[in-house]
Design an enzyme around this catalytic site. Structure first.
Site, short mmCIF file in Angstrom:
data_model
loop_
_atom_site.label_atom_id
_atom_site.label_comp_id
_atom_site.label_asym_id
_atom_site.label_seq_id
_atom_site.Cartn_x
_atom_site.Cartn_y
_atom_site.Cartn_z
N GLY A 134 -11.74 -7.74 17.42
CA GLY A 134 -11.76 -8.87 16.45
C GLY A 134 -10.70 -9.35 16.09
N CYS B 163 -4.63 -8.65 -12.91
CA CYS B 163 -4.54 -7.66 -13.71
C CYS B 163 -4.17 -6.29 -13.73
CB CYS B 163 -5.18 -8.70 -14.97
SG CYS B 163 -4.33 -8.41 -16.75
#
Length: 402
Positions: free
Chosen positions: A262, A329
């Site tokens: 992959g 955040c």
């Protein structure tokens, strides 16, 4: 127009953050693997699509002649939608229900089972459906503990110590085995551990006549820096080819040889472009804050992965040290204390090796939109995924009166 200018042009055309995939690089990697193992006439390469499941990437691999390695029923359905024939798709899930296995069987794809419970259940449900078996070779391999999946405490595969139990289930249900599979881990730089797994799998296979294939997985390492280690395909090919030829001669049959790469095929094809929102100085650090975060690009935070970062807006700038951070955040770092061409607010940074396990691991954390994807095909750029909007965020929300 040089490569850097082309990337800037695409950033201006499609906006940032932006994923870009170069199909030429994908094709070159695919052909490189085919060439390295060209002495194995029965070789099949199945693209491990969890690395990047964009439908257009899948269609491109089909055009190259690749098969498909899938790990969820959704990936199976994407593969079928991309035009793959069912027998060109191998379904190798982990920890899924028997219902998901049954659904895959209804599509006619090849199925690999990696635990005794599901093997027994499936054998009772459909004993005439030949399956593959994923073996746990008890080998520690891979570039990070989270991507090492062949060791004794891994949740993946049937332990080779459980072969007698597996044989009893096969006898009791009448279920037939068409192949064996292993995958020891990703980012394997030492081929010795990979070859140990190959030896284990070939040894097990000798006790099972009439196998159609043996799937050796993948995990080949790609370079993340100019001088980084990568899997030596030539050395690996010489060692595996000889072992496999001897096996087939002794076995008395030319068994199909399968790899399922992959990252090796798509990682280096990808570029992730971000705009610099702000430069922030503290007492010890210069932060470059960009218009993205680990919601789009998780690997540095999840795997401690290193990805090269370049300032393509200021390629001749003086090199300085920056910590490149995102707008999520909480702690959200792309690169810590990196030597990068001088960064200014508004510059475009390019993060490399962004083709594998990047967009596919993205999320809407902090209610942020997922970015666009572009594919470069035959020298032209094509939008292959639109940037999300607020409508995408709330599409499946069911509002109630409160």
């Amino acid at each position: 127009m040089n490569h850097r200018e082309h990337l800037i042009q695409l950033a201006n055309k499609y906006g940032t953050p932006l994923y870009i995939y170069d199909s030429c690089k994908i094709q070159n990697q695919y052909r490189k693997m085919k060439k390295a193992f060209s002495e194995i006439k029965s070789l099949i390469i199945n693209y491990a699509c969890k690395a990047n499941t964009n439908l257009n990437i899948l269609k491109f691999f089909k055009k190259l002649g690749s098969g498909l390695d899938t790990v969820s029923i959704q990936e199976v359905e994407l593969g079928l939608k991309a035009g793959f024939q069912p027998r060109k798709i191998i379904f190798t899930p982990n920890g899924v229900s028997i219902q998901e296995i049954k659904k895959a069987a209804s599509f006619g794809v090849r199925i690999t089972i990696d635990n005794l419970s599901i093997l027994e259940q499936f054998g009772e449900y459909n004993p005439n459906y030949s399956v593959g078996i994923r073996i746990n070779p008890h080998i520690m391999a891979g570039g990070h503990l989270k991507i090492s999946v062949g060791h004794i405490d891994s949740k993946f595969g049937i332990s080779y110590y459980q072969i007698p139990h597996m044989k009893r289930i096969l006898k009791n249900t009448g279920l037939k085995i068409e192949g064996f599979h292993m995958h020891t881990g990703s980012d394997i730089s030492n081929i010795k551990s990979f070859l140990e797994g190959v030896q284990v799998l070939l040894q097990i296979a000798t006790d099972f006549p009439n196998l159609d294939y043996i799937d050796f997985g993948s995990g080949f390492k790609v370079p993340y820096t100019k001088n980084d280690i990568k899997t030596d395909l030539s050395t690996l090919s010489n060692s595996i080819t000889d072992k496999f030829k001897v096996f087939c001669k002794t076995y008395g049959n030319q068994v199909t040889f399968i790899f399922e790469p992959g990252k090796f095929l798509v990682s280096e094809s990808g570029y992730f472009l971000v705009h610099v929102n702000v430069i922030k100085h503290t007492t010890s650090t210069v932060f470059a804050g960009v218009d993205s975060g680990f919601n789009h690009f998780l690997r540095p935070m999840f795997y401690d992965a290193y990805h090269c970062i370049e300032n393509i807006s200021n390629p001749n700038g003086r090199f300085r040290f920056y910590t490149v951070v995102g707008y999520i955040c909480e702690s959200d770092t792309f690169g810590l204390n990196r030597k990068i061409q001088e960064i200014r607010e508004g510059d475009i940074l390019c993060i490399k090796n962004a083709g594998a396990y990047c967009f596919s691991m993205s999320s809407n954390y902090n209610s942020r939109y997922r970015p666009s994807e572009v594919m470069i095909l035959n020298g032209k750029d094509f939008l292959i995924r639109k940037r999300e909007t607020m409508q995408d965020l709330i599409r499946n929300i069911v509002e109630i009166d409160i």
